[in-house]
Design a protein around this motif. Structure first.
Motif, PDB file in Angstrom:
ATOM      1  N   PHE A  45     -20.527 126.476  64.595  1.00  0.00           N
ATOM      2  CA  PHE A  45     -20.795 127.743  65.288  1.00  0.00           C
ATOM      3  C   PHE A  45     -22.141 128.282  64.824  1.00  0.00           C
ATOM      4  N   ASP A  46     -22.670 129.233  65.585  1.00  0.00           N
ATOM      5  CA  ASP A  46     -23.980 129.798  65.275  1.00  0.00           C
ATOM      6  C   ASP A  46     -23.922 131.316  65.257  1.00  0.00           C
ATOM      7  N   SER A  47     -24.923 131.934  64.654  1.00  0.00           N
ATOM      8  CA  SER A  47     -24.932 133.391  64.509  1.00  0.00           C
ATOM      9  C   SER A  47     -24.998 134.101  65.859  1.00  0.00           C
ATOM     10  N   LYS A  48     -25.828 133.604  66.768  1.00  0.00           N
ATOM     11  CA  LYS A  48     -25.958 134.245  68.084  1.00  0.00           C
ATOM     12  C   LYS A  48     -24.644 134.195  68.853  1.00  0.00           C
ATOM     13  N   GLY A  49     -24.026 133.017  68.876  1.00  0.00           N
ATOM     14  CA  GLY A  49     -22.759 132.870  69.591  1.00  0.00           C
ATOM     15  C   GLY A  49     -21.665 133.730  68.989  1.00  0.00           C
ATOM     16  N   LEU A  50     -21.668 133.835  67.654  1.00  0.00           N
ATOM     17  CA  LEU A  50     -20.646 134.630  66.972  1.00  0.00           C
ATOM     18  C   LEU A  50     -20.804 136.113  67.289  1.00  0.00           C
ATOM     19  N   ILE A  51     -22.022 136.613  67.190  1.00  0.00           N
ATOM     20  CA  ILE A  51     -22.266 138.036  67.466  1.00  0.00           C
ATOM     21  C   ILE A  51     -21.931 138.368  68.923  1.00  0.00           C
ATOM     22  N   LYS A  52     -22.312 137.474  69.829  1.00  0.00           N
ATOM     23  CA  LYS A  52     -22.024 137.689  71.254  1.00  0.00           C
ATOM     24  C   LYS A  52     -20.521 137.761  71.500  1.00  0.00           C
ATOM     25  N   LYS A  53     -19.781 136.836  70.902  1.00  0.00           N
ATOM     26  CA  LYS A  53     -18.328 136.786  71.090  1.00  0.00           C
ATOM     27  C   LYS A  53     -17.649 138.015  70.491  1.00  0.00           C
ATOM     28  N   LEU A  54     -18.126 138.442  69.332  1.00  0.00           N
ATOM     29  CA  LEU A  54     -17.559 139.633  68.695  1.00  0.00           C
ATOM     30  C   LEU A  54     -17.779 140.868  69.569  1.00  0.00           C
ATOM     31  N   ARG A  55     -18.973 140.978  70.141  1.00  0.00           N
ATOM     32  CA  ARG A  55     -19.282 142.134  70.985  1.00  0.00           C
ATOM     33  C   ARG A  55     -18.456 142.126  72.263  1.00  0.00           C
ATOM     34  N   GLU A  56     -18.176 140.948  72.781  1.00  0.00           N
ATOM     35  CA  GLU A  56     -17.316 140.849  73.968  1.00  0.00           C
ATOM     36  C   GLU A  56     -15.927 141.406  73.679  1.00  0.00           C
ATOM     37  N   ARG A  57     -15.542 141.353  72.409  1.00  0.00           N
ATOM     38  CA  ARG A  57     -14.231 141.863  72.003  1.00  0.00           C
ATOM     39  C   ARG A  57     -14.301 143.299  71.499  1.00  0.00           C
ATOM     40  N   GLY A  58     -15.469 143.913  71.666  1.00  0.00           N
ATOM     41  CA  GLY A  58     -15.624 145.303  71.258  1.00  0.00           C
ATOM     42  C   GLY A  58     -15.880 145.493  69.784  1.00  0.00           C
ATOM     43  N   ILE A  59     -16.223 144.405  69.089  1.00  0.00           N
ATOM     44  CA  ILE A  59     -16.492 144.472  67.646  1.00  0.00           C
ATOM     45  C   ILE A  59     -18.004 144.514  67.458  1.00  0.00           C
ATOM     46  N   ARG A  60     -18.514 145.618  66.897  1.00  0.00           N
ATOM     47  CA  ARG A  60     -19.955 145.849  66.861  1.00  0.00           C
ATOM     48  C   ARG A  60     -20.612 145.612  65.504  1.00  0.00           C
ATOM     49  N   TYR A  61     -19.845 145.412  64.453  1.00  0.00           N
ATOM     50  CA  TYR A  61     -20.487 145.294  63.144  1.00  0.00           C
ATOM     51  C   TYR A  61     -21.198 143.948  62.977  1.00  0.00           C
ATOM     52  N   ASN A  62     -22.187 143.955  62.104  1.00  0.00           N
ATOM     53  CA  ASN A  62     -22.985 142.757  61.829  1.00  0.00           C
ATOM     54  C   ASN A  62     -22.229 141.853  60.846  1.00  0.00           C
ATOM     55  N   PRO A  63     -21.966 140.596  61.217  1.00  0.00           N
ATOM     56  CA  PRO A  63     -21.171 139.718  60.347  1.00  0.00           C
ATOM     57  C   PRO A  63     -21.980 139.015  59.251  1.00  0.00           C
ATOM     58  N   THR A  64     -23.274 139.337  59.143  1.00  0.00           N
ATOM     59  CA  THR A  64     -24.157 138.608  58.224  1.00  0.00           C
ATOM     60  C   THR A  64     -23.638 138.594  56.792  1.00  0.00           C
ATOM     61  N   GLN A  65     -23.226 139.768  56.289  1.00  0.00           N
ATOM     62  CA  GLN A  65     -22.766 139.854  54.904  1.00  0.00           C
ATOM     63  C   GLN A  65     -21.507 139.023  54.674  1.00  0.00           C
ATOM     64  N   LEU A  66     -20.579 139.077  55.615  1.00  0.00           N
ATOM     65  CA  LEU A  66     -19.353 138.290  55.480  1.00  0.00           C
ATOM     66  C   LEU A  66     -19.652 136.792  55.543  1.00  0.00           C
ATOM     67  N   LEU A  67     -20.567 136.406  56.398  1.00  0.00           N
ATOM     68  CA  LEU A  67     -20.949 134.990  56.486  1.00  0.00           C
ATOM     69  C   LEU A  67     -21.576 134.521  55.178  1.00  0.00           C
ATOM     70  N   ARG A  68     -22.372 135.392  54.571  1.00  0.00           N
ATOM     71  CA  ARG A  68     -22.994 135.051  53.293  1.00  0.00           C
ATOM     72  C   ARG A  68     -21.925 134.855  52.215  1.00  0.00           C
ATOM     73  N   LEU A  69     -20.934 135.738  52.205  1.00  0.00           N
ATOM     74  CA  LEU A  69     -19.836 135.612  51.245  1.00  0.00           C
ATOM     75  C   LEU A  69     -19.029 134.339  51.496  1.00  0.00           C
ATOM     76  N   MET A  70     -18.759 134.056  52.764  1.00  0.00           N
ATOM     77  CA  MET A  70     -18.004 132.857  53.120  1.00  0.00           C
ATOM     78  C   MET A  70     -18.695 131.596  52.629  1.00  0.00           C
ATOM     79  N   GLU A  71     -20.019 131.611  52.673  1.00  0.00           N
ATOM     80  CA  GLU A  71     -20.770 130.413  52.284  1.00  0.00           C
ATOM     81  C   GLU A  71     -21.014 130.350  50.783  1.00  0.00           C
TER      82      GLU A  71
END
Length: 224
Positions: A45-71
């Motif tokens: 998966f990619d950052s652009k696709g993830l942010i787009k999908k989250l916004r389609e579900r009404g989720i507006r927060y930036n997932p960058t920090q969580l992705l950094r923690l996950m990695e």
């Protein structure tokens, strides 16, 4: 009982809650969609696709920090491609992610790896920053007192052995405890420098006492 990989993903979900769940769940769904498309992608998966999908579900927060923690802290994902405009990741263990999400969604009791749970508690309990502050203060002193020497011995003889055991176990889990291990290595480095200072201080003290004794002897002879 879930494997270690599942327990790590589960801990991530427990610690970061709903946001972590939606980011991880959405990333997994995107990876499945990309896989079914039959096209080549440089990752799951990619950052652009993830942010787009989250916004389609009404989720507006930036997932960058969580992705950094996950990695970096949990090793759930790893970077497979990165450029100025794109960032792609792959799951290090897709099955573990799927299972952890299933458990989380079903409300089942999540059993974390026993050793990891204990190390987590030990790392939280041990105050390595305090020891670093003490050793740095002793290192900066021009001359060490008897009380300073007692403090050094107490740290090295009574505190460091227990910390070393925790550090030894923590080393099994890669970057999970990297901050703790970095502090431990710093303590060892400063402690070695303080011990050298302590030995030099002792030698100077002995030499000073001998010189003082010789001076008193010479003055005594002159008076005679």
């Amino acid at each position: 009982m879930p494997s270690l990989d599942v327990s790590i993903v589960s801990e991530f979900l427990i610690r970061y809650g709903e946001k972590a769940y939606y980011v991880l769940k959405t990333a997994l769904e995107i990876s499945e969609e990309y896989k079914l498309s039959g096209k080549y992608f440089p990752g799951d998966f990619d950052s652009k696709g993830l942010i787009k999908k989250l916004r389609e579900r009404g989720i507006r927060y930036n997932p960058t920090q969580l992705l950094r923690l996950m990695e970096r802290e949990y090793g759930i994902i790893e970077t497979t491609y990165k450029s100025a405009t794109q960032h792609w990741w792959s799951f290090t263990n897709r099955e573990a992610v799927t299972e952890a999400l299933r458990i989380y969604e079903g409300g089942e009791e999540i059993i974390l790896d026993p050793e990891v749970s204990v190390i987590d508690l030990q790392v939280k309990l041990l105050d390595l920053s305090r020891i670093i502050r003490i050793l740095k203060a002793l290192k900066s002193k021009l001359r060490l007192t008897d009380n300073d020497r007692r403090i050094i011995k107490d740290i090295i003889i009574h505190e460091l052995p227990d910390i070393a055991l925790v550090a030894k176990n923590a080393m099994k889990y890669g970057d999970r405890y990297k901050d703790f291990l970095a502090k431990f290595r710093l303590i060892i480095k400063i402690a070695e420098e303080v011990i050298i200072k302590m030995k030099l201080s002792s030698r100077l003290g002995i030499r000073g006492a001998e010189e003082h004794k010789d001076m008193r002897f010479e003055l005594s002879n002159e008076s005679v």
